[in-house]
Design a protein around this motif. Structure first.
Motif, mmCIF file in Angstrom:
data_model
loop_
_atom_site.group_PDB
_atom_site.id
_atom_site.type_symbol
_atom_site.label_atom_id
_atom_site.label_comp_id
_atom_site.label_asym_id
_atom_site.label_seq_id
_atom_site.Cartn_x
_atom_site.Cartn_y
_atom_site.Cartn_z
ATOM 1 N N HIS A 1 47.099 37.648 14.526
ATOM 2 C CA HIS A 1 47.358 39.021 14.095
ATOM 3 C C HIS A 1 46.283 39.984 14.597
ATOM 4 N N VAL A 2 45.042 39.663 14.357
ATOM 5 C CA VAL A 2 43.933 40.515 14.797
ATOM 6 C C VAL A 2 43.008 39.639 15.643
ATOM 7 N N CYS A 3 43.401 39.463 16.897
ATOM 8 C CA CYS A 3 42.640 38.604 17.806
ATOM 9 C C CYS A 3 41.420 39.346 18.326
ATOM 10 N N LYS A 4 40.348 38.584 18.556
ATOM 11 C CA LYS A 4 39.138 39.200 19.110
ATOM 12 C C LYS A 4 38.648 38.349 20.290
ATOM 13 N N ILE A 5 38.022 39.021 21.237
ATOM 14 C CA ILE A 5 37.461 38.326 22.391
ATOM 15 C C ILE A 5 36.200 37.597 21.946
ATOM 16 N N GLU A 6 36.158 36.305 22.174
ATOM 17 C CA GLU A 6 34.958 35.514 21.896
ATOM 18 C C GLU A 6 34.002 35.587 23.083
ATOM 19 N N ILE A 7 34.593 35.473 24.279
ATOM 20 C CA ILE A 7 33.756 35.466 25.475
ATOM 21 C C ILE A 7 34.604 35.785 26.695
ATOM 22 N N ALA A 8 33.998 36.480 27.639
ATOM 23 C CA ALA A 8 34.570 36.659 28.981
ATOM 24 C C ALA A 8 33.527 36.077 29.932
ATOM 25 N N TYR A 9 33.962 35.330 30.911
ATOM 26 C CA TYR A 9 33.021 34.648 31.803
ATOM 27 C C TYR A 9 33.535 34.707 33.234
ATOM 28 N N ASP A 10 32.598 34.711 34.178
ATOM 29 C CA ASP A 10 33.000 34.716 35.586
ATOM 30 C C ASP A 10 32.215 33.655 36.349
ATOM 31 N N ASN A 11 32.908 33.014 37.255
ATOM 32 C CA ASN A 11 32.314 32.044 38.174
ATOM 33 C C ASN A 11 31.621 30.892 37.447
ATOM 34 N N GLU A 12 32.181 30.471 36.335
ATOM 35 C CA GLU A 12 31.634 29.346 35.584
ATOM 36 C C GLU A 12 32.720 28.734 34.706
ATOM 37 N N CYS A 13 32.301 27.806 33.861
ATOM 38 C CA CYS A 13 33.237 27.093 32.999
ATOM 39 C C CYS A 13 32.941 27.412 31.545
ATOM 40 N N ALA A 14 33.955 27.227 30.698
ATOM 41 C CA ALA A 14 33.818 27.514 29.271
ATOM 42 C C ALA A 14 34.347 26.340 28.461
ATOM 43 N N ALA A 15 33.812 26.207 27.248
ATOM 44 C CA ALA A 15 34.273 25.170 26.327
ATOM 45 C C ALA A 15 34.262 25.722 24.911
ATOM 46 N N VAL A 16 35.296 25.368 24.147
ATOM 47 C CA VAL A 16 35.343 25.659 22.723
ATOM 48 C C VAL A 16 35.170 24.315 22.026
#
Length: 158
Positions: free
Chosen positions: A95-110
């Motif tokens: 319903h009210v989503c928020k950006i946790e992270i934006a990343y470039d040229n790398e990898c992400a993990a939750v």
């Protein structure tokens, strides 16, 4: 015609790749030999152009009360990645989503545990997961595990 076969000698008694220098006029034989410039060198080849890369962005959005995750990868801009992640989150019921992270040229993990979640980035998926697992365990959580991983790596254009 008469053909003869015999050894060939460089002009003036110098070895191949050299030319005679310094013989005074009227005297036979060189006083020395000098190398012929660029003899036996490969023809000039222009340097190869350096590769050109463009960044690629990813983003992760969440609706924490329901544990909903929206993601995007491989986008040309930060704003495009964030918009796609927010839309993905909403389409999954956030319903009210928020950006946790934006990343470039790398990898992400939750990484998720019984006390919450954390989001990390690093050069590789393994490094991002290891950091997230350490953060989860250091918070005293149990059941820590990676629930999402992705990379948005640069793309070679030349």
């Amino acid at each position: 015609m008469l053909l003869t076969v015999g050894a060939t000698h460089a002009e003036g008694g110098c070895p191949a790749g050299y030319y005679p220098i310094g013989a005074p006029s009227g005297q036979s034989g060189p006083q020395g030999c000098a190398p012929i410039p660029r003899y036996n060198q490969q023809p000039f080849q222009p340097p190869q152009p350096q590769p050109e890369w463009v960044s690629r962005w990813g983003a992760i959005a969440t609706y924490a009360p329901a544990g909903i995750l929206g993601v995007s990868t491989g986008r040309a801009s930060k704003s495009a990645a964030e918009q796609e992640a927010l839309l993905d989150c909403k389409l999954r019921g956030g319903h009210v989503c928020k950006i946790e992270i934006a990343y470039d040229n790398e990898c992400a993990a939750v990484v998720v545990g019984d006390k919450g979640y954390n989001v990390n980035t690093d050069a590789t998926v393994d490094a991002a997961v290891q950091y997230g697992m350490r953060t989860c365990r250091d918070a005293g959580a149990s059941g820590c595990h990676a629930s999402y991983t992705a990379c948005s790596l640069p793309v070679r254009i030349q």
